[in-house]
Write a protein that holds these residues in place. Sequence first.
Motif, PDB file in Angstrom:
ATOM      1  N   ALA A 139       0.832  -1.203   0.000  1.00 17.29           N
ATOM      2  CA  ALA A 139       0.000   0.000   0.000  1.00 17.29           C
ATOM      3  C   ALA A 139       0.865   1.251   0.000  1.00 17.29           C
ATOM      4  N   VAL A 140       1.966   1.218   0.746  1.00 18.44           N
ATOM      5  CA  VAL A 140       2.895   2.346   0.746  1.00 18.44           C
ATOM      6  C   VAL A 140       3.483   2.552  -0.652  1.00 18.44           C
ATOM      7  N   LEU A 141       3.685   1.446  -1.374  1.00 19.07           N
ATOM      8  CA  LEU A 141       4.284   1.501  -2.703  1.00 19.07           C
ATOM      9  C   LEU A 141       3.247   1.324  -3.811  1.00 19.07           C
ATOM     10  N   ALA A 142       2.031   1.799  -3.560  1.00 21.93           N
ATOM     11  CA  ALA A 142       0.971   1.628  -4.555  1.00 21.93           C
ATOM     12  C   ALA A 142       1.268   2.362  -5.858  1.00 21.93           C
ATOM     13  N   ALA A 143       2.157   3.351  -5.827  1.00 24.91           N
ATOM     14  CA  ALA A 143       2.518   4.048  -7.067  1.00 24.91           C
ATOM     15  C   ALA A 143       3.180   3.108  -8.078  1.00 24.91           C
ATOM     16  N   LEU A 144       3.669   1.959  -7.609  1.00 26.38           N
ATOM     17  CA  LEU A 144       4.250   0.965  -8.516  1.00 26.38           C
ATOM     18  C   LEU A 144       3.191   0.088  -9.166  1.00 26.38           C
ATOM     19  N   ALA A 145       1.957   0.198  -8.712  1.00 23.12           N
ATOM     20  CA  ALA A 145       0.872  -0.642  -9.233  1.00 23.12           C
ATOM     21  C   ALA A 145       0.275   0.017 -10.469  1.00 23.12           C
ATOM     22  N   VAL A 146       1.003  -0.056 -11.569  1.00 25.93           N
ATOM     23  CA  VAL A 146       0.527   0.495 -12.836  1.00 25.93           C
ATOM     24  C   VAL A 146       0.616  -0.583 -13.902  1.00 25.93           C
ATOM     25  N   PRO A 147      -0.268  -0.549 -14.877  1.00 20.63           N
ATOM     26  CA  PRO A 147      -0.272  -1.581 -15.917  1.00 20.63           C
ATOM     27  C   PRO A 147       1.074  -1.659 -16.636  1.00 20.63           C
ATOM     28  N   GLY A 148       1.547  -2.875 -16.801  1.00 18.16           N
ATOM     29  CA  GLY A 148       2.779  -3.095 -17.544  1.00 18.16           C
ATOM     30  C   GLY A 148       4.048  -2.879 -16.754  1.00 18.16           C
ATOM     31  N   GLU A 149       3.941  -2.497 -15.490  1.00 20.16           N
ATOM     32  CA  GLU A 149       5.134  -2.277 -14.676  1.00 20.16           C
ATOM     33  C   GLU A 149       5.709  -3.616 -14.241  1.00 20.16           C
ATOM     34  N   ASP A 150       6.892  -3.929 -14.708  1.00 24.46           N
ATOM     35  CA  ASP A 150       7.548  -5.181 -14.339  1.00 24.46           C
ATOM     36  C   ASP A 150       8.730  -4.835 -13.443  1.00 24.46           C
ATOM     37  N   GLN A 212     -13.454  10.942   0.852  1.00 18.97           N
ATOM     38  CA  GLN A 212     -13.238  12.383   1.057  1.00 18.97           C
ATOM     39  C   GLN A 212     -11.767  12.689   1.271  1.00 18.97           C
ATOM     40  N   ASP A 213     -10.983  11.667   1.507  1.00 14.43           N
ATOM     41  CA  ASP A 213      -9.535  11.801   1.590  1.00 14.43           C
ATOM     42  C   ASP A 213      -8.991  11.650   0.173  1.00 14.43           C
ATOM     43  N   PRO A 214      -8.366  12.707  -0.395  1.00 14.65           N
ATOM     44  CA  PRO A 214      -7.904  12.604  -1.780  1.00 14.65           C
ATOM     45  C   PRO A 214      -6.869  11.512  -1.998  1.00 14.65           C
ATOM     46  N   LEU A 215      -6.138  11.117  -0.945  1.00 11.99           N
ATOM     47  CA  LEU A 215      -5.169  10.034  -1.098  1.00 11.99           C
ATOM     48  C   LEU A 215      -5.872   8.689  -1.279  1.00 11.99           C
ATOM     49  N   VAL A 216      -7.052   8.544  -0.687  1.00 11.41           N
ATOM     50  CA  VAL A 216      -7.866   7.350  -0.908  1.00 11.41           C
ATOM     51  C   VAL A 216      -8.473   7.397  -2.300  1.00 11.41           C
ATOM     52  N   GLU A 217      -9.043   8.546  -2.648  1.00  8.00           N
ATOM     53  CA  GLU A 217      -9.698   8.693  -3.948  1.00  8.00           C
ATOM     54  C   GLU A 217      -8.719   8.465  -5.096  1.00  8.00           C
ATOM     55  N   LEU A 218      -7.491   8.922  -4.940  1.00 11.38           N
ATOM     56  CA  LEU A 218      -6.482   8.716  -5.981  1.00 11.38           C
ATOM     57  C   LEU A 218      -6.288   7.225  -6.244  1.00 11.38           C
ATOM     58  N   GLN A 219      -6.141   6.443  -5.177  1.00 10.74           N
ATOM     59  CA  GLN A 219      -5.900   5.002  -5.343  1.00 10.74           C
ATOM     60  C   GLN A 219      -7.118   4.305  -5.949  1.00 10.74           C
ATOM     61  N   VAL A 220      -8.309   4.687  -5.492  1.00 14.03           N
ATOM     62  CA  VAL A 220      -9.521   4.058  -6.022  1.00 14.03           C
ATOM     63  C   VAL A 220      -9.697   4.407  -7.494  1.00 14.03           C
ATOM     64  N   ARG A 221      -9.449   5.676  -7.829  1.00 14.13           N
ATOM     65  CA  ARG A 221      -9.581   6.099  -9.225  1.00 14.13           C
ATOM     66  C   ARG A 221      -8.579   5.349 -10.108  1.00 14.13           C
ATOM     67  N   ALA A 222      -7.339   5.214  -9.622  1.00 18.12           N
ATOM     68  CA  ALA A 222      -6.334   4.473 -10.379  1.00 18.12           C
ATOM     69  C   ALA A 222      -6.749   3.019 -10.550  1.00 18.12           C
ATOM     70  N   ALA A 223      -7.287   2.430  -9.495  1.00 19.38           N
ATOM     71  CA  ALA A 223      -7.738   1.038  -9.573  1.00 19.38           C
ATOM     72  C   ALA A 223      -8.841   0.874 -10.604  1.00 19.38           C
ATOM     73  N   ARG A 224      -9.766   1.813 -10.638  1.00 15.11           N
ATOM     74  CA  ARG A 224     -10.891   1.703 -11.573  1.00 15.11           C
ATOM     75  C   ARG A 224     -10.419   1.876 -13.015  1.00 15.11           C
ATOM     76  N   LEU A 225      -9.531   2.832 -13.241  1.00 17.81           N
ATOM     77  CA  LEU A 225      -9.020   3.019 -14.598  1.00 17.81           C
ATOM     78  C   LEU A 225      -8.279   1.775 -15.073  1.00 17.81           C
ATOM     79  N   THR A 226      -7.529   1.169 -14.166  1.00 22.46           N
ATOM     80  CA  THR A 226      -6.815  -0.060 -14.500  1.00 22.46           C
ATOM     81  C   THR A 226      -7.793  -1.193 -14.778  1.00 22.46           C
ATOM     82  N   ARG A 227      -8.809  -1.280 -13.948  1.00 21.45           N
ATOM     83  CA  ARG A 227      -9.777  -2.390 -14.039  1.00 21.45           C
ATOM     84  C   ARG A 227     -10.594  -2.319 -15.330  1.00 21.45           C
TER      85      ARG A 227
END
Length: 232
Positions: A139-150, A212-227
Amino acid sequence: MKQSGTSPLLQGAVQDLASGVVSALRSGDHARAAAVPAAADGEAGGLALAAVRVLGADALLPSTLLHTPPLPDELAVFRKAVETYPPGAGAGPTVVWSHWAMRRTLRRLDPGHADGPDEEPDTAWLEGTTWQLLTHQLAVLAALAVPGEDCGVARAAGQRPVDVARGFVRAVRRRDWRQAAGAGRWLTLLEGVPPTLGLENGLDFVELMGGQDPLVELQVRAARLTRTGAFV
């Protein structure tokens, strides 16, 4: 999952930056919703750079997921944050990996200014760790959770989808919305996630309770775009 060791001013700056990223992800219009503001001089400029460093590679997430070139000012601030805040001697592995992720983002988005080796940090610290600690670190390193990141962290996560799913459920039960959102973002990329987890509904609940926490919303939005594959 709070940002330990950061001042209230810095925490506010990080949240403002995360709000800009969320706005850009929602609109898809990078020119109208630049994620990274131009850094001012003096204390305000230092705060802006520090906020970019705390948010890490996610500061340029709209460019990564939406394939929109970053604005020159955004790229300049991001690059300066990378140069200004390298990991210190004895820095923890998440700090080292976060910096590595920022440098890799620069290589992808600004190859003309890439410098130094792209050698990965080691992942020995993740081997054999408990599922609770694994989820926290991912979770701390969620910025690494992007499509195609090996990379080593992504491969470690891919080997333990059930443990990450357990960690997601635990974070939801503990109302740790930031950790739940970060774990959920990883789960959208992993194969072998138990279908009984109900990840889509779980992400909806995390957004409802912690959005309402933008740090939560950022992760959820990223997850949805990926999904949904909206990044293609």
